[in-house]
Design a protein around this motif. Structure first.
Motif, mmCIF file in Angstrom:
data_model
loop_
_atom_site.group_PDB
_atom_site.id
_atom_site.type_symbol
_atom_site.label_atom_id
_atom_site.label_comp_id
_atom_site.label_asym_id
_atom_site.label_seq_id
_atom_site.Cartn_x
_atom_site.Cartn_y
_atom_site.Cartn_z
ATOM 1 N N MET A 3 6.077 32.028 83.460
ATOM 2 C CA MET A 3 5.810 33.464 83.637
ATOM 3 C C MET A 3 6.943 34.262 83.014
ATOM 4 N N ALA A 4 6.626 35.242 82.201
ATOM 5 C CA ALA A 4 7.646 36.051 81.555
ATOM 6 C C ALA A 4 8.244 37.037 82.526
ATOM 7 N N VAL A 11 15.157 46.093 84.453
ATOM 8 C CA VAL A 11 16.398 46.192 83.698
ATOM 9 C C VAL A 11 17.214 44.939 83.976
ATOM 10 N N VAL A 12 17.581 44.209 82.924
ATOM 11 C CA VAL A 12 18.274 42.933 83.088
ATOM 12 C C VAL A 12 19.617 43.121 83.784
ATOM 13 N N ARG A 13 20.285 44.206 83.494
ATOM 14 C CA ARG A 13 21.559 44.472 84.153
ATOM 15 C C ARG A 13 21.368 44.533 85.674
ATOM 16 N N ASP A 14 20.289 45.133 86.117
ATOM 17 C CA ASP A 14 20.011 45.186 87.548
ATOM 18 C C ASP A 14 19.696 43.802 88.100
ATOM 19 N N ASP A 15 18.983 42.994 87.321
ATOM 20 C CA ASP A 15 18.680 41.628 87.754
ATOM 21 C C ASP A 15 19.971 40.851 88.025
ATOM 22 N N PHE A 71 12.065 36.447 89.962
ATOM 23 C CA PHE A 71 12.064 37.436 88.885
ATOM 24 C C PHE A 71 11.347 36.924 87.633
ATOM 25 N N GLY A 72 11.029 35.637 87.607
ATOM 26 C CA GLY A 72 10.316 35.096 86.459
ATOM 27 C C GLY A 72 11.164 34.366 85.457
ATOM 28 N N TYR A 73 12.394 34.029 85.819
ATOM 29 C CA TYR A 73 13.266 33.293 84.906
ATOM 30 C C TYR A 73 13.192 31.796 85.201
#
Length: 429
Positions: free
Chosen positions: A1-2, A8-12, A276-278
């Protein structure tokens, strides 16, 4: 899953760090049942960066008020303060011991000496105690301890090597506090900040039998070219200063339990990253290397993995080292890791990273760490910042401060050492 395009990646990255810290907080990790003495007193000694939080949980879970002492780094008390009758609070120096560190060690040793058979010493231990409890061995001064600590921290020595030397220059470390407690029961609960989670190295193991030797301490001093005073050399040459054996004076019966470790933080972050999908790659919680070199190595790994377009989270923990060449430089090992990583990434698209100390303080500055994004070097150049020059001069803090990319949390009141996360955005759905 993408990974969702709206995030926002910074927030992740910050959410992953917060999840990691929460998982190793005293509230989550402290045992529900306290080991109370059955016939005598239970005295609680809480030492380290998590000391105040651990004491608070112990008090809340105890059926009766607990007496004792908190020893923590300056500024590492909760905003609401501490107010338990019979509990003394001592704030002391870290990473270098000061006069308050000596006073704290004296207080703790006095408590231990005052215990009787049937009493219990409950030691709530977390990282930082090596500096916070400073009881120089007979013949040494505080200046001696400060000097060798500073030299070792700046030499690139690992924390295990540093603590090996510290234990052989101390009247409280390396199991000596347990010896001082005599016939009393000794229970130690540990939030571990050392790679491998060997309890004898957390805060130099005041209640845990030492597995190192004077000879090893001398070898470490020689290997890193540390200049010591004649007094330190004499202490390390005297067999009388060997740490107590495990089977001596009751040390073999000490109860020790590690209740939180870096592995717990990585597991929590991995779970969140998956949500988060990573796709998660966990590199482990025991990484030890020169910070900038590890950053460059992780950059190469991230660039290679980014080629297939899969959103990924590369997680790691442990404790890197920094060899200081500029004594006036500002920065910590996480900031040097990130600057080394940013230089090696050289603006590679869709790769961002965070590296922070879980105690909220990287080195001696006020930041936990920082964030690197694909435009880090571009924004730096626009401000006239030379990334390589800042790294060469141990000035990573100034670099990230000027970019506005520091992560400032304040003391987290826990500590399992460094947390690193690299996020590869991949091809968005």
């Amino acid at each position: 899953m993408a990974a969702p395009t709206t995030r926002v990646v910074r927030d992740d990255l910050r959410v992953l760090f917060d999840a990691a810290v929460h998982a190793v907080s005293a509230e989550v990790t402290m045992l529900r049942a306290l080991p109370l003495a059955t016939h005598g007193r239970t005295v609680v000694v809480a030492v380290g960066k998590a000391a105040a939080a651990m004491m608070a949980v112990a008090q809340a879970r105890s059926p009766k008020p607990l007496e004792g002492v908190i020893v923590t780094r300056y500024g590492h008390l909760p905003p609401e303060g501490t107010s338990w009758p019979g509990v003394e609070v001592i704030e002391a120096g870290h990473p270098y011991p000061d006069e308050r560190s000596v006073a704290a060690a004296t207080k703790v040793l006095d408590i231990a000496h005052g215990l009787d058979a049937g009493d219990r010493l409950l030691l709530l231990l977390s990282g930082g105690g090596s500096a916070l409890l400073a009881a120089p061995a007979a013949g040494l001064t505080l200046d001696d301890k400060q000097g060798v600590t500073r030299a070792l921290l700046q030499s690139g020595a690992t924390i295990a090597e540093i603590n090996c030397v510290r234990k052989h220059l101390s009247a409280i470390k390396g199991g000596r506090l347990a010896v001082a407690a005599g016939a009393a029961q000794v229970t130690t609960w540990i939030i571990s900040d050392v790679p491998g989670d060997d309890p004898s190295f957390v805060s130099s193991g005041p209640t845990v039998a030492d597995t190192t030797s004077l000879a090893e301490a001398r070898d470490i001093i020689a290997e890193y070219g540390v200049q010591t005073s004649p007094q330190i050399a004499a202490i390390l040459a005297d067999p009388a200063n060997e740490t107590p054996a495990a089977d001596s004076l009751g040390l073999a019966g000490v109860e020790t339990r590690v209740i939180a470790r870096a592995r717990d933080a990585l597991v929590a972050a991995a779970s969140q990253a998956g949500e988060f999908g990573y796709q998660v790659m966990d590199l482990g919680d025991q990484l030890q290397a020169e910070a900038r070199h590890l950053g460059a190595s992780h950059a190469a790994l991230a660039r290679r993995l980014a080629k297939d377009g899969t959103p990924r989270a590369i997680l790691s923990g442990g404790e890197t080292t920094v060899t200081v060449v500029n004594k006036t430089g500002r920065g910590g090992r996480n900031l040097e890791y990130l600057l080394g990583l940013a230089i090696a990434l050289d603006g590679a698209p869709k790769i961002s990273a965070l590296a922070c100390d879980t105690d909220g303080i990287d080195g001696t500055e006020d930041a936990a760490g920082a964030v690197v994004t694909p435009d880090t070097l571009i924004r730096a150049a626009a401000l006239g910042l030379d990334a390589r020059a800042h790294l060469d001069r141990n000035n990573a803090y100034d670099f990230f401060e000027k970019l506005g990319d520091l992560v400032v949390t304040g003391p987290t009141l826990t500590n399992v050492n460094d947390f690193r996360a690299i996020l590869i955005e991949g091809d968005r759905a």
